[in-house]
Design a protein around this motif. Structure first.
Motif, PDB file in Angstrom:
ATOM      1  N   MET A 195       9.732   9.960 -10.545  1.00  0.00           N
ATOM      2  CA  MET A 195       8.278  10.020 -10.625  1.00  0.00           C
ATOM      3  C   MET A 195       7.575   9.072  -9.656  1.00  0.00           C
ATOM      4  SD  MET A 195       7.414  12.486 -12.460  1.00  0.00           S
ATOM      5  CE  MET A 195       5.688  12.230 -12.776  1.00  0.00           C
ATOM      6  N   PHE A 196       8.138   7.921  -9.370  1.00  0.00           N
ATOM      7  CA  PHE A 196       7.483   7.005  -8.438  1.00  0.00           C
ATOM      8  C   PHE A 196       7.389   7.646  -7.050  1.00  0.00           C
ATOM      9  CE2 PHE A 196       7.466   3.484  -5.365  1.00  0.00           C
ATOM     10  CZ  PHE A 196       6.290   2.870  -5.749  1.00  0.00           C
ATOM     11  N   LYS A 197       8.496   8.189  -6.584  1.00  0.00           N
ATOM     12  CA  LYS A 197       8.502   8.841  -5.280  1.00  0.00           C
ATOM     13  C   LYS A 197       7.647  10.102  -5.301  1.00  0.00           C
ATOM     14  CE  LYS A 197      12.756   6.957  -3.531  1.00  0.00           C
ATOM     15  NZ  LYS A 197      13.902   7.195  -2.684  1.00  0.00           N
ATOM     16  N   ARG A 198       7.699  10.840  -6.398  1.00  0.00           N
ATOM     17  CA  ARG A 198       6.877  12.040  -6.540  1.00  0.00           C
ATOM     18  C   ARG A 198       5.391  11.685  -6.470  1.00  0.00           C
ATOM     19  NH1 ARG A 198       7.346  17.209  -8.190  1.00  0.00           N
ATOM     20  NH2 ARG A 198       5.616  18.123  -9.360  1.00  0.00           N
ATOM     21  N   SER A 199       5.012  10.614  -7.123  1.00  0.00           N
ATOM     22  CA  SER A 199       3.614  10.178  -7.111  1.00  0.00           C
ATOM     23  C   SER A 199       3.169   9.801  -5.696  1.00  0.00           C
ATOM     24  CB  SER A 199       3.416   8.988  -8.047  1.00  0.00           C
ATOM     25  OG  SER A 199       3.659   9.367  -9.372  1.00  0.00           O
ATOM     26  N   LEU A 200       4.014   9.103  -4.962  1.00  0.00           N
ATOM     27  CA  LEU A 200       3.682   8.753  -3.583  1.00  0.00           C
ATOM     28  C   LEU A 200       3.523   9.999  -2.724  1.00  0.00           C
ATOM     29  CD1 LEU A 200       6.070   5.733  -3.057  1.00  0.00           C
ATOM     30  CD2 LEU A 200       3.578   5.651  -3.092  1.00  0.00           C
ATOM     31  N   TRP A 201       4.433  10.947  -2.879  1.00  0.00           N
ATOM     32  CA  TRP A 201       4.374  12.187  -2.116  1.00  0.00           C
ATOM     33  C   TRP A 201       3.068  12.920  -2.416  1.00  0.00           C
ATOM     34  CZ3 TRP A 201       3.868  17.416  -2.329  1.00  0.00           C
ATOM     35  CH2 TRP A 201       4.366  18.166  -1.267  1.00  0.00           C
ATOM     36  N   LEU A 202       2.741  13.035  -3.694  1.00  0.00           N
ATOM     37  CA  LEU A 202       1.513  13.732  -4.079  1.00  0.00           C
ATOM     38  C   LEU A 202       0.262  12.995  -3.618  1.00  0.00           C
ATOM     39  CD1 LEU A 202       2.588  14.941  -7.623  1.00  0.00           C
ATOM     40  CD2 LEU A 202       2.108  16.394  -5.635  1.00  0.00           C
ATOM     41  N   CYS A 203       0.291  11.681  -3.602  1.00  0.00           N
ATOM     42  CA  CYS A 203      -0.852  10.913  -3.067  1.00  0.00           C
ATOM     43  C   CYS A 203      -1.068  11.245  -1.595  1.00  0.00           C
ATOM     44  CB  CYS A 203      -0.618   9.417  -3.228  1.00  0.00           C
ATOM     45  SG  CYS A 203      -0.843   8.804  -4.890  1.00  0.00           S
ATOM     46  N   GLY A 204      -0.006  11.301  -0.838  1.00  0.00           N
ATOM     47  CA  GLY A 204      -0.115  11.658   0.575  1.00  0.00           C
ATOM     48  C   GLY A 204      -0.624  13.071   0.755  1.00  0.00           C
TER      49      GLY A 204
ATOM     50  N   ASN B 275     -10.245  19.065   4.172  1.00  0.00           N
ATOM     51  CA  ASN B 275     -11.433  19.707   3.590  1.00  0.00           C
ATOM     52  C   ASN B 275     -12.724  19.064   4.082  1.00  0.00           C
ATOM     53  OD1 ASN B 275     -10.202  21.774   2.121  1.00  0.00           O
ATOM     54  ND2 ASN B 275      -9.660  20.352   0.502  1.00  0.00           N
ATOM     55  N   GLU B 276     -12.650  17.836   4.524  1.00  0.00           N
ATOM     56  CA  GLU B 276     -13.827  17.161   5.074  1.00  0.00           C
ATOM     57  C   GLU B 276     -13.943  17.394   6.579  1.00  0.00           C
ATOM     58  OE1 GLU B 276     -13.397  13.080   3.939  1.00  0.00           O
ATOM     59  OE2 GLU B 276     -14.129  13.453   1.915  1.00  0.00           O
ATOM     60  N   GLY B 277     -12.980  18.108   7.134  1.00  0.00           N
ATOM     61  CA  GLY B 277     -13.003  18.383   8.559  1.00  0.00           C
ATOM     62  C   GLY B 277     -12.511  17.225   9.394  1.00  0.00           C
ATOM     63  N   GLY B 278     -11.917  16.235   8.745  1.00  0.00           N
ATOM     64  CA  GLY B 278     -11.433  15.062   9.460  1.00  0.00           C
ATOM     65  C   GLY B 278      -9.978  15.197   9.861  1.00  0.00           C
ATOM     66  N   ASN B 279      -9.510  14.180  10.480  1.00  0.00           N
ATOM     67  CA  ASN B 279      -8.108  14.122  10.875  1.00  0.00           C
ATOM     68  C   ASN B 279      -7.441  12.975  10.152  1.00  0.00           C
ATOM     69  OD1 ASN B 279      -8.287  16.202  12.817  1.00  0.00           O
ATOM     70  ND2 ASN B 279      -9.265  14.767  14.225  1.00  0.00           N
ATOM     71  N   LEU B 280      -6.136  13.077  10.037  1.00  0.00           N
ATOM     72  CA  LEU B 280      -5.369  12.006   9.392  1.00  0.00           C
ATOM     73  C   LEU B 280      -5.176  10.856  10.343  1.00  0.00           C
ATOM     74  CD1 LEU B 280      -2.683  14.032   7.491  1.00  0.00           C
ATOM     75  CD2 LEU B 280      -4.707  12.958   6.582  1.00  0.00           C
TER      76      LEU B 280
ATOM     77  N   SER C 167       0.834  -1.190   0.000  1.00  0.00           N
ATOM     78  CA  SER C 167       0.000   0.000   0.000  1.00  0.00           C
ATOM     79  C   SER C 167       0.873   1.245   0.000  1.00  0.00           C
ATOM     80  CB  SER C 167      -0.924   0.008   1.207  1.00  0.00           C
ATOM     81  OG  SER C 167      -0.175   0.166   2.381  1.00  0.00           O
ATOM     82  N   PRO C 168       0.455   2.264  -0.723  1.00  0.00           N
ATOM     83  CA  PRO C 168       1.263   3.489  -0.749  1.00  0.00           C
ATOM     84  C   PRO C 168       1.337   4.169   0.611  1.00  0.00           C
ATOM     85  CG  PRO C 168      -0.745   3.748  -2.053  1.00  0.00           C
ATOM     86  CD  PRO C 168      -0.686   2.327  -1.595  1.00  0.00           C
ATOM     87  N   GLU C 169       0.311   3.977   1.439  1.00  0.00           N
ATOM     88  CA  GLU C 169       0.288   4.626   2.748  1.00  0.00           C
ATOM     89  C   GLU C 169       1.437   4.184   3.649  1.00  0.00           C
ATOM     90  OE1 GLU C 169      -2.321   3.004   1.433  1.00  0.00           O
ATOM     91  OE2 GLU C 169      -3.875   4.519   1.149  1.00  0.00           O
ATOM     92  N   SER C 170       2.014   3.059   3.353  1.00  0.00           N
ATOM     93  CA  SER C 170       3.110   2.548   4.178  1.00  0.00           C
ATOM     94  C   SER C 170       4.466   3.142   3.795  1.00  0.00           C
ATOM     95  CB  SER C 170       3.173   1.022   4.076  1.00  0.00           C
ATOM     96  OG  SER C 170       3.536   0.632   2.766  1.00  0.00           O
TER      97      SER C 170
END
Length: 61
Positions: free
Chosen positions: A38-47, A56-61, A8-11
């Protein structure tokens, strides 16, 4: 599982760095990874985008 060997990218560290950057009100231009990584850039941008949605949803990470 991908060729990079992740489930998973979140890891990934890069993903968390992006989420942290958004939580600190930094823009997407703060991404330290250029077009040659680009792979690392994509992960950074996903995060970054996941944190943006949560904020924007008022939630927390």
């Amino acid at each position: 599982m991908s060729a990079e060997g992740i489930d998973s990218p979140e890891s990934r560290h890069e993903y968390q760095l992006g989420a942290d950057a958004r939580s600190q009100d930094l823009g997407r231009e703060a991404c330290p990874y250029g077009e040659r990584r680009m792979f690392k850039r994509s992960l950074w941008l996903c995060g970054w985008h996941a944190a943006d949605i949560a904020l924007n949803e008022g939630g927390n990470l």
